[in-house]
Design a protein around this motif. Sequence first.
Motif, PDB file in Angstrom:
ATOM      1  N   LEU A 593      23.622  33.100  12.904  1.00  0.00           N
ATOM      2  CA  LEU A 593      24.728  32.165  13.068  1.00  0.00           C
ATOM      3  C   LEU A 593      24.148  30.780  13.303  1.00  0.00           C
ATOM      4  O   LEU A 593      23.254  30.604  14.138  1.00  0.00           O
ATOM      5  CB  LEU A 593      25.606  32.578  14.258  1.00  0.00           C
ATOM      6  CG  LEU A 593      26.959  31.876  14.397  1.00  0.00           C
ATOM      7  CD1 LEU A 593      27.859  32.201  13.206  1.00  0.00           C
ATOM      8  CD2 LEU A 593      27.619  32.297  15.708  1.00  0.00           C
ATOM      9  N   SER A 594      24.677  29.791  12.570  1.00  0.00           N
ATOM     10  CA  SER A 594      24.154  28.431  12.655  1.00  0.00           C
ATOM     11  C   SER A 594      25.294  27.447  12.889  1.00  0.00           C
ATOM     12  O   SER A 594      26.373  27.569  12.296  1.00  0.00           O
ATOM     13  CB  SER A 594      23.417  28.071  11.356  1.00  0.00           C
ATOM     14  OG  SER A 594      22.983  26.736  11.378  1.00  0.00           O
ATOM     15  N   TRP A 595      25.031  26.452  13.755  1.00  0.00           N
ATOM     16  CA  TRP A 595      26.022  25.425  14.078  1.00  0.00           C
ATOM     17  C   TRP A 595      25.358  24.060  13.943  1.00  0.00           C
ATOM     18  O   TRP A 595      24.326  23.791  14.547  1.00  0.00           O
ATOM     19  CB  TRP A 595      26.556  25.634  15.501  1.00  0.00           C
ATOM     20  CG  TRP A 595      27.574  24.623  15.932  1.00  0.00           C
ATOM     21  CD1 TRP A 595      28.457  23.934  15.154  1.00  0.00           C
ATOM     22  CD2 TRP A 595      27.807  24.180  17.273  1.00  0.00           C
ATOM     23  NE1 TRP A 595      29.228  23.105  15.887  1.00  0.00           N
ATOM     24  CE2 TRP A 595      28.856  23.242  17.223  1.00  0.00           C
ATOM     25  CE3 TRP A 595      27.247  24.505  18.512  1.00  0.00           C
ATOM     26  CZ2 TRP A 595      29.332  22.588  18.345  1.00  0.00           C
ATOM     27  CZ3 TRP A 595      27.741  23.881  19.636  1.00  0.00           C
ATOM     28  CH2 TRP A 595      28.778  22.920  19.560  1.00  0.00           C
ATOM     29  N   GLN A 596      25.957  23.179  13.125  1.00  0.00           N
ATOM     30  CA  GLN A 596      25.425  21.843  12.883  1.00  0.00           C
ATOM     31  C   GLN A 596      26.495  20.785  13.176  1.00  0.00           C
ATOM     32  O   GLN A 596      27.677  20.991  12.863  1.00  0.00           O
ATOM     33  CB  GLN A 596      24.963  21.687  11.430  1.00  0.00           C
ATOM     34  CG  GLN A 596      23.747  22.521  11.082  1.00  0.00           C
ATOM     35  CD  GLN A 596      23.386  22.377   9.610  1.00  0.00           C
ATOM     36  OE1 GLN A 596      24.255  22.454   8.729  1.00  0.00           O
ATOM     37  NE2 GLN A 596      22.108  22.165   9.342  1.00  0.00           N
ATOM     38  N   ILE A 597      26.080  19.684  13.770  1.00  0.00           N
ATOM     39  CA  ILE A 597      26.960  18.544  14.042  1.00  0.00           C
ATOM     40  C   ILE A 597      26.378  17.321  13.332  1.00  0.00           C
ATOM     41  O   ILE A 597      25.223  16.946  13.574  1.00  0.00           O
ATOM     42  CB  ILE A 597      27.067  18.269  15.548  1.00  0.00           C
ATOM     43  CG1 ILE A 597      27.613  19.500  16.285  1.00  0.00           C
ATOM     44  CG2 ILE A 597      27.952  17.059  15.802  1.00  0.00           C
ATOM     45  CD1 ILE A 597      27.631  19.327  17.779  1.00  0.00           C
TER      46      ILE A 597
END
Length: 647
Positions: A593-597
């Motif tokens: 799972l990857s989260w980018q801002i």
Amino acid sequence: MKSDSMKVYRLLCLLAMSAAAFQAFGQESAKSSEPVEVDYDHPKTYYVGGVSVEGNHQFSSQQIVSLTGLQKGMKITVPSDDISSIVSRLWMQRYFENVALEIDHLSEKKDSAFLVIRIQERPRVSRWLFTGVRKGEQKDLDERLNLRRGGEFSDYVAKTSTDIIKRFYADKGFLNCKVDVQTQKDTIVRNAIKVNFAVDRGSKVKIRDIHFNGAEGFTDFKLSRSMKKTKAKKWYNFFNSKKFNEKEYPNDKNSLISKLNESGFRDARIVKDSIYYVTPDRLGIDLKIDQGKKYYFRNISWTGNSVYSTDQLNEILNIRKGDPYDVVTMQKRLFGGKQGDQDVSKIYRDNGYLFITITPVELNIEGDSVDVEMRISEGKQATLNNIVINGNNLTNEKVVRRQLATRPGYLFSQTDFERSIREIASLGQFDPEAIADPSKGYTIAPNQLNNTVDLIYNVTEKPSSQLELSGGWGANTFVATVGVNFNNFSTKRMFEKNAWRPVPLGDAQNLSLRFQTNGTYYTSLVFGFSEPWLFGKKPTSLNLQAYYTRQTNSYLTIGILSNDKVMQVYGFSAGIGTRLKWPDNYFVLYNGLSWQIYDLKNWINGYFMFNDGKSHNLSYTINLSRNSTDQQIYPRMGSNFSASLQL
């Protein structure tokens, strides 16, 4: 008065007695004035009155006398084998050019001989020199010759050194190498010389033609391929060395016979082989072969097998009636060839029958047909007793032990043992070549008395952590990078004071940190951590990563730095990999799972759908992979594939 005269009288008597004793001692040790003649027909026996040495510079007289075994007062016969033995003993030291043992004189009574050893020492070598060799070759020659300064020089040293140099260059293909040993007196060091080996390698000698005579039904191409190191100058050997290797030539002849045996020519042999010069730098090889009769398998029977049926064993052997009598292939299918191949011996060993013996016997030869009987002694099943791990000076033993498929109390399994070797080699903490080497990587120690076996794994630690420091100049800016990567990190030891040298290590975890920048235009920071065995119970891996990137359009306007366009990216990812049991335990399923801002400020048009503001990107990745290679770097067997989907 009377007392004084008595004292004078006693003193005179004492002096008289001393003089008499001195005269008597002088008469006993006085030299005989007659010359000493040695009669070889009538040997005489003497007492050794003393031994002196002449001509010695490097060695003391005491050292040389001790080599002879002569002692004052011992009996010696002149001439005799004892004298010859003493001279030979000194010659065998190879320190002297000339040795002589003579009677210097006899005592007055002629019963004691005073001996003298006259020697001429060999010159010492102050420097060993080489001409006509390359710098790298000189280093190899120094290691092989093992010559030291101050050592003696003799014809023996010259000959053995010359032979070693010639063999060294012969292995490289220079068969006509010449060595001239040159000596020069050293004007500075006493009784010393300089020795120079003048080497003329000559031209490299290669094989031009190999002629196979008598092998019908075989092309030269097929026969030449069986010879691994002996290759002729042909187009199909473009990538092979054509030099003649004297050491490998007998092995290649055996390989040639094995090739003929594989086709059923059981009695094939090389009758004669000739090696000759076609030109000064080209060789020709003629091989006369007696091919013999071609044989075929007829009946194959098995005796002594109770665990597996005859049909099961024949299925693995895979030899049918009428097949060419190929002994080489039969041996491979009975006892194994490459690691991972299935054979009769292995299926027994996988079931614990470590002590099995299989003896193929040619039961009957009739015409061109051969009947073979496989005689099996299965023995009893072997149980694993001690599992020993040596050499893990840095890595914790549990890291190695959890990779093993061999456990105490289990039945021995060849497949499990090979898998354990593979898992240790793929860890990354140890030398994979060393653990796979049967001579030093592992030991199988069976005990047939109690039907047990000990397994000893000898691991060799290798450096696995990395430090990255780099810098460069380009596009009128300087770029710097700093990074560290610890491949054997241990979070468990973080609170141990003595573990920070420089960081706690030993649990095969991975910790990395990397920073890159060129000032105000670009900055990047990446942090990563992975745990190969989450909770330490199962091979479930945990991977964490966090990163930050900042990029601007920095420029100078009338000396003022401007950063009016900025892009910043924050990211975090986490993943878990699980080893599967089906279809086999080489498969790994990974979920990430990857989260980018994305944070943009007046950013350049065309890059994204917006120029100002923030955007969040959440993605899910699933990956199925299978890796059965034997090593991470330079694998020699196995396969590796991967399939992934990202949402």
